[in-house]
Write a protein that holds these residues in place. Sequence first.
Motif, short mmCIF file in Angstrom:
data_model
loop_
_atom_site.label_atom_id
_atom_site.label_comp_id
_atom_site.label_asym_id
_atom_site.label_seq_id
_atom_site.Cartn_x
_atom_site.Cartn_y
_atom_site.Cartn_z
N UNK A 183 0.80 -1.22 0.00
CA UNK A 183 0.00 0.00 0.00
C UNK A 183 0.83 1.27 0.00
N UNK A 184 1.95 1.26 0.73
CA UNK A 184 2.80 2.46 0.79
C UNK A 184 3.41 2.77 -0.58
N UNK A 185 3.89 1.75 -1.27
CA UNK A 185 4.48 1.96 -2.59
C UNK A 185 3.42 2.42 -3.59
N UNK A 202 2.55 6.06 -2.80
CA UNK A 202 3.63 6.95 -3.24
C UNK A 202 3.59 7.14 -4.76
N UNK A 203 3.31 6.08 -5.49
CA UNK A 203 3.24 6.18 -6.95
C UNK A 203 2.05 7.04 -7.38
N UNK A 216 2.56 15.35 -10.62
CA UNK A 216 3.07 15.66 -11.95
C UNK A 216 1.96 16.20 -12.84
N UNK A 217 0.79 15.55 -12.79
CA UNK A 217 -0.35 15.97 -13.60
C UNK A 217 -0.78 17.40 -13.23
#
Length: 63
Positions: free
Chosen positions: A6-8, A11-12, A19-20
């Motif tokens: 879940x953390x990864x 973060x993604x 960025x968007x």
Amino acid sequence: MKPFDGKAFGAEIVSVVKDYLRREVEPLQARIAALEAVVGKAKTKPRIAASSMPIVASGKEQQ
């Protein structure tokens, strides 16, 4: 199959959204900066919002 991280994943997602938003807001920031430059050169007095002015009736200020 790997267990869900879940953390990864979070973060993604945050990275993609940031960025968007950066790409979408950048042109607006440029337009705002240009408008502020024009307004700053105009040297006009700011308007006072009507809602911030006191109500006056019969020469006395009402609360």
